[in-house]
Design a protein around this motif. Structure first.
Motif, PDB file in Angstrom:
ATOM      1  N   TRP A 117       0.866  -1.207   0.131  1.00  0.00           N
ATOM      2  CA  TRP A 117      -0.075   0.010  -0.045  1.00  0.00           C
ATOM      3  C   TRP A 117       0.650   1.497  -0.011  1.00  0.00           C
ATOM      4  N   SER A 118       1.894   1.033   0.687  1.00  0.00           N
ATOM      5  CA  SER A 118       2.883   2.386   0.737  1.00  0.00           C
ATOM      6  C   SER A 118       3.789   2.440  -0.429  1.00  0.00           C
ATOM      7  N   LYS A 119       4.430   1.397  -0.812  1.00  0.00           N
ATOM      8  CA  LYS A 119       5.231   1.553  -2.014  1.00  0.00           C
ATOM      9  C   LYS A 119       4.817   1.497  -3.491  1.00  0.00           C
ATOM     10  N   GLU A 120       3.901   0.823  -3.496  1.00  0.00           N
ATOM     11  CA  GLU A 120       3.291   0.512  -4.907  1.00  0.00           C
ATOM     12  C   GLU A 120       2.091   1.586  -5.218  1.00  0.00           C
ATOM     13  N   LEU A 121       1.307   1.657  -4.339  1.00  0.00           N
ATOM     14  CA  LEU A 121       0.054   2.601  -4.518  1.00  0.00           C
ATOM     15  C   LEU A 121       0.250   3.899  -3.809  1.00  0.00           C
ATOM     16  N   ASP A 122       1.331   4.242  -2.937  1.00  0.00           N
ATOM     17  CA  ASP A 122       1.387   5.424  -2.432  1.00  0.00           C
ATOM     18  C   ASP A 122       0.153   5.748  -1.467  1.00  0.00           C
ATOM     19  N   LEU A 123      -0.229   5.074  -0.651  1.00  0.00           N
ATOM     20  CA  LEU A 123      -1.350   5.356   0.047  1.00  0.00           C
ATOM     21  C   LEU A 123      -1.063   5.359   1.788  1.00  0.00           C
ATOM     22  N   SER A 124       0.037   5.515   1.823  1.00  0.00           N
ATOM     23  CA  SER A 124       0.310   5.512   3.504  1.00  0.00           C
ATOM     24  C   SER A 124       0.096   6.827   3.922  1.00  0.00           C
TER      25      SER A 124
ATOM     26  N   THR B 276      -2.900   7.649   4.928  1.00  0.00           N
ATOM     27  CA  THR B 276      -4.708   7.757   4.803  1.00  0.00           C
ATOM     28  C   THR B 276      -5.307   6.222   5.188  1.00  0.00           C
ATOM     29  N   LEU B 277      -6.547   6.279   5.297  1.00  0.00           N
ATOM     30  CA  LEU B 277      -7.228   5.156   5.973  1.00  0.00           C
ATOM     31  C   LEU B 277      -7.935   4.259   4.628  1.00  0.00           C
ATOM     32  N   TRP B 278      -7.576   4.717   3.425  1.00  0.00           N
ATOM     33  CA  TRP B 278      -7.720   3.896   2.308  1.00  0.00           C
ATOM     34  C   TRP B 278      -7.159   2.294   2.380  1.00  0.00           C
ATOM     35  N   PRO B 279      -6.082   2.261   2.795  1.00  0.00           N
ATOM     36  CA  PRO B 279      -5.580   0.842   3.180  1.00  0.00           C
ATOM     37  C   PRO B 279      -6.452  -0.227   4.028  1.00  0.00           C
ATOM     38  N   LEU B 280      -7.243   0.547   4.668  1.00  0.00           N
ATOM     39  CA  LEU B 280      -8.085  -0.054   5.690  1.00  0.00           C
ATOM     40  C   LEU B 280      -9.384  -0.227   5.168  1.00  0.00           C
ATOM     41  N   ILE B 281      -9.807   0.725   4.264  1.00  0.00           N
ATOM     42  CA  ILE B 281     -11.221   0.710   3.660  1.00  0.00           C
ATOM     43  C   ILE B 281     -11.241  -0.034   2.583  1.00  0.00           C
TER      44      ILE B 281
ATOM     45  N   PHE C  48      -5.094  -0.802  15.860  1.00  0.00           N
ATOM     46  CA  PHE C  48      -3.632  -1.340  15.037  1.00  0.00           C
ATOM     47  C   PHE C  48      -3.453  -0.856  13.728  1.00  0.00           C
ATOM     48  N   GLY C  49      -4.700  -0.860  12.901  1.00  0.00           N
ATOM     49  CA  GLY C  49      -4.686  -0.245  11.603  1.00  0.00           C
ATOM     50  C   GLY C  49      -4.351   0.941  11.506  1.00  0.00           C
ATOM     51  N   PRO C  50      -5.097   1.779  12.205  1.00  0.00           N
ATOM     52  CA  PRO C  50      -4.621   3.445  11.976  1.00  0.00           C
ATOM     53  C   PRO C  50      -3.200   3.670  12.517  1.00  0.00           C
ATOM     54  N   GLN C  51      -2.909   2.893  13.587  1.00  0.00           N
ATOM     55  CA  GLN C  51      -1.396   3.180  13.856  1.00  0.00           C
ATOM     56  C   GLN C  51      -0.358   2.948  12.900  1.00  0.00           C
ATOM     57  N   ILE C  52      -0.730   1.676  11.995  1.00  0.00           N
ATOM     58  CA  ILE C  52       0.381   1.410  10.985  1.00  0.00           C
ATOM     59  C   ILE C  52       0.275   2.161  10.020  1.00  0.00           C
ATOM     60  N   TYR C  53      -0.879   2.619   9.322  1.00  0.00           N
ATOM     61  CA  TYR C  53      -1.136   3.193   7.977  1.00  0.00           C
ATOM     62  C   TYR C  53      -1.127   4.900   8.128  1.00  0.00           C
ATOM     63  N   ALA C  54      -1.966   5.279   9.184  1.00  0.00           N
ATOM     64  CA  ALA C  54      -2.294   6.653   9.331  1.00  0.00           C
ATOM     65  C   ALA C  54      -1.390   7.487  10.247  1.00  0.00           C
ATOM     66  N   SER C  55      -0.461   6.714  11.041  1.00  0.00           N
ATOM     67  CA  SER C  55       0.375   7.537  12.093  1.00  0.00           C
ATOM     68  C   SER C  55       1.070   8.659  11.750  1.00  0.00           C
ATOM     69  N   GLU C  56       1.604   8.755  10.431  1.00  0.00           N
ATOM     70  CA  GLU C  56       2.321   9.810   9.944  1.00  0.00           C
ATOM     71  C   GLU C  56       1.652  11.172   9.452  1.00  0.00           C
ATOM     72  N   ASN C  57       0.241  10.854   9.606  1.00  0.00           N
ATOM     73  CA  ASN C  57      -0.612  12.073   9.287  1.00  0.00           C
ATOM     74  C   ASN C  57      -1.583  12.315  10.219  1.00  0.00           C
ATOM     75  N   PRO C  58      -1.618  13.272  11.053  1.00  0.00           N
ATOM     76  CA  PRO C  58      -2.506  13.483  12.241  1.00  0.00           C
ATOM     77  C   PRO C  58      -3.989  13.792  11.459  1.00  0.00           C
TER      78      PRO C  58
END
Length: 300
Positions: A152-159, A161-166, A234-244
């Protein structure tokens, strides 16, 4: 004359009502009632008292929050206003609603067709497909989190955000599929056969016949998914922690506590606001939820 002077005889009903055996039976029934209800009251207090403690602490002043007082000296309702004035809190609330709402809708829509096929269709590999679904339930998410994050972060550049969870919820959820499949197994096949005789295709049979009868099971799945997404940390901590700006309430609450580590009244007020929607949703939907969970698994 002797009949007049004789003392009145006790009737059989009176003797039975005042006999030692009857008194013992009533005493045992009373003790049984007290024992049963005492356990119920104790169990209720065990679950309710933590919520009461959180509520009372949220209404205390800053100075009283860390004391031994159990109830507020003054009811500080303004604590909830101060929580909403915290920068980012409304954004966390909006993100949580989007995450939980969209995730619930996508999970239900994508899981119903799969569960219907596993419950009512006869095809080669059906048992193997069900086994794969059950296997996915046993797989901890932490096992695949690294390759999924890289994707999600390298291939789709969606780190950030919450899209990797939705987005993954649009492809079904193993637990939801299994729960719905078990519920759909309780629907008699005669209803489906009658709809097919009337000319309904499989899609129309699903929409017109199966879904109205499966409302309790769908409600149970929707509530399970909504609660899981609402409380997900757990999910928001992994994918969205860098963006408040993409934080949810569960993850933002931890930051809120760090920012107000001495203001436990504000932290508890924020906790009450996080718990309130879940409690209200379950309160109004508990009948359908309990019915869906109770009927699930009647047939295997």
């Amino acid at each position: 004359m002797s009949q007049v002077l004789d003392p009145p005889k006790t009737t059989a009903r009176g003797a039975e009502g005042t006999s030692p055996a009857a008194r013992t039976a009533r005493r045992k029934a009373l003790l049984h009632w007290i024992a049963v209800h005492s356990l119920g009251v104790a169990a209720a207090l065990f679950f309710v008292l933590p919520f009461v403690f959180v509520l009372f602490t949220s209404l205390m002043s800053d100075q009283q929050a860390l004391t031994r007082d159990l109830t507020p000296n003054t009811w500080e309702w303004g604590n909830y206003v101060r929580v909403f004035e915290t920068p980012g809190f409304l954004t966390w609330w909006r993100n949580t609603l989007v995450y939980a709402g969209a995730g619930t809708v996508l999970t239900v829509l994508s899981s119903i067709p799969v569960a219907y096929a596993l419950a009512k269709f006869r095809f080669r590999g059906r048992n193997l497909s069900l086994l794969l679904v059950i296997s996915m339930m046993m797989l901890p998410p932490q096992v695949v989190i690294i390759p999924m994050y890289l994707f999600w972060s390298k291939e789709l550049d969606l780190s950030g955000t919450l899209w990797p969870l939705i987005i993954p919820m649009a492809f079904g959820d193993a637990f939801s599929i299994f729960l719905l499949r078990q519920f759909l197994m309780t629907i008699p096949n005669e209803y489906l056969d009658a709809a097919r005789v009337d000319g309904c295709g499989e899609l129309r049979t699903l929409v017109r016949v199966v879904l109205p009868m499966a409302k309790p099971g769908i409600a149970a799945v929707a509530l399970f998914q909504f609660f899981a997404a609402w409380n997900d940390y757990f999910g928001p901590q992994i994918y969205a922690s860098e963006n408040p700006g993409a934080w949810t309430l569960s993850y933002g609450l931890e930051s809120f506590k760090s920012a107000h580590h001495t203001d436990w009244n504000l932290t508890m007020a924020a906790t009450v606001l996080v718990m309130a929607p879940v409690i209200l949703v379950f309160f109004f939907a508990q009948k359908a939820f309990v019915e869906g969970v109770t009927l699930t698994g009647v047939k295997g």
